[in-house]
Design a protein around this motif. Structure first.
Motif, PDB file in Angstrom:
ATOM      1  N   HIS A 149       0.950  -1.184  -0.035  1.00 53.34           N
ATOM      2  CA  HIS A 149       0.018   0.030   0.053  1.00 53.34           C
ATOM      3  C   HIS A 149       1.066   1.225   0.036  1.00 53.34           C
ATOM      4  CE1 HIS A 149      -3.342  -2.498   1.342  1.00 53.34           C
ATOM      5  NE2 HIS A 149      -2.535  -3.318   1.827  1.00 53.34           N
ATOM      6  N   MET A 150       0.694   2.015  -1.022  1.00 51.13           N
ATOM      7  CA  MET A 150       1.872   3.522  -1.127  1.00 51.13           C
ATOM      8  C   MET A 150       0.992   4.262  -1.694  1.00 51.13           C
ATOM      9  SD  MET A 150       4.470   1.962  -4.062  1.00 51.13           S
ATOM     10  CE  MET A 150       3.926   1.825  -5.821  1.00 51.13           C
ATOM     11  N   TYR A 151       1.488   5.661  -1.344  1.00 50.81           N
ATOM     12  CA  TYR A 151       0.878   6.826  -2.089  1.00 50.81           C
ATOM     13  C   TYR A 151       0.760   6.686  -3.701  1.00 50.81           C
ATOM     14  CZ  TYR A 151       0.943   9.442   2.166  1.00 50.81           C
ATOM     15  OH  TYR A 151       0.560  10.115   3.317  1.00 50.81           O
ATOM     16  N   HIS A 162      -1.480  -1.433  -3.869  1.00 46.70           N
ATOM     17  CA  HIS A 162      -2.628  -0.682  -3.991  1.00 46.70           C
ATOM     18  C   HIS A 162      -1.972   0.727  -3.656  1.00 46.70           C
ATOM     19  CE1 HIS A 162      -4.996  -4.236  -2.159  1.00 46.70           C
ATOM     20  NE2 HIS A 162      -3.749  -4.681  -2.137  1.00 46.70           N
ATOM     21  N   ASP A 163      -2.761   1.658  -4.642  1.00 42.82           N
ATOM     22  CA  ASP A 163      -2.276   3.085  -4.697  1.00 42.82           C
ATOM     23  C   ASP A 163      -3.564   3.752  -3.408  1.00 42.82           C
ATOM     24  OD1 ASP A 163      -0.483   3.025  -6.517  1.00 42.82           O
ATOM     25  OD2 ASP A 163      -1.834   3.772  -8.136  1.00 42.82           O
ATOM     26  N   MET A 164      -2.753   4.744  -2.940  1.00 41.51           N
ATOM     27  CA  MET A 164      -3.580   5.232  -1.854  1.00 41.51           C
ATOM     28  C   MET A 164      -3.571   6.781  -2.116  1.00 41.51           C
ATOM     29  SD  MET A 164      -2.456   4.175   1.993  1.00 41.51           S
ATOM     30  CE  MET A 164      -0.790   4.846   1.479  1.00 41.51           C
ATOM     31  N   ASP A 190      -6.419   9.430   2.267  1.00 43.61           N
ATOM     32  CA  ASP A 190      -6.672   8.101   2.553  1.00 43.61           C
ATOM     33  C   ASP A 190      -5.599   7.217   3.442  1.00 43.61           C
ATOM     34  OD1 ASP A 190      -8.924   7.991   1.723  1.00 43.61           O
ATOM     35  OD2 ASP A 190      -8.546   7.327  -0.471  1.00 43.61           O
TER      36      ASP A 190
END
Lengths: 61, 61, 61, 61, 61, 61
Positions: free
Chosen positions: A7-9, A44-46, A50
């Motif tokens: 999960h990262m920006y 997973h883009d955030m 978020d």
């Protein structure tokens, strides 16, 4: 298996993700004795609104 | 650490997410003896057609 | 829905987890306009050798 | 509870997701002795550049 | 891919898990047009004191 | 952030996990332009009867 979730920006390019998947797969294969084709990675883009750290949203940090 | 993932219907405002992250962080810090800066929260927005309950999609409920 | 996953070091008592679930549920209900019975929380205990921060295991920090 | 997360390539229709949620819920209810209303399913769509297999992105395979 | 995570109460037998994996894989293959060998399922057992619903632990319900 | 979850078969030693966390963190830092202290990794051990591939449990493969 192994199954990996990262999960990262948002904002990384496809080229960066290509290199990320290549390098993380190598790191796993070389340290826990598995084959590359057994490594599955989901990115997973955030958005910055978020993600929270220390009670604050990333977009406010 | 703690790492928290919250999956919920899309549509909440950034202001609601700001308050959510603040309040959930406080709840964790006060109950399991950790520091705010150790609490990392990822919010995952879902469409109503990406959630199923009792065998039915959220958009059909 | 919301679905929440909390990953934290093992060692918390059932009483701490009871309070954690109660307080996190309240924080969610009061900030994103949902009902308590819609909030589902999964707690994942981790050993200190199953968490890495800054490239180091938690048991080495 | 059970809580289910399904990560798959984007592009499925709402009708396919409706059938997916119906069928996966039935499969769980019939094999692990639970009720349909206890089964919660989150579907996560992925782009082909957000999945890696064998060290390669899905969009390069 | 698809990657599936199922979180459920501990206590199911290996035979139940064997049937669960078989049936969930079939449900996915038949509804979203993929091959069985592309379906990866991780089962996560939970204690009843590691699940919260409506603000209450599963062991108190 | 990044937050990483790695699900793999149980049986790896703490020394293997130490090297895994070190190497995966380096791979992420060098490809997506972040700092080591921003990388959080959770390792989830799985029994072979808690993983399914192609509709079959890992313990039956």
């Amino acid at each position: 298996m192994p199954i990996v979730h990262i999960h990262m920006y948002e904002g990384r390019t496809v080229e960066q993700k290509r290199e990320l998947v290549k390098r993380v797969t190598e790191a796993i294969v070389e340290t826990v004795d598995t084959k590359p084709e057994a490594v599955h990675i989901v990115i997973h883009d955030m958005a910055r609104h978020d993600y929270g750290d220390g009670g604050k949203l990333g977009c406010d940090a």
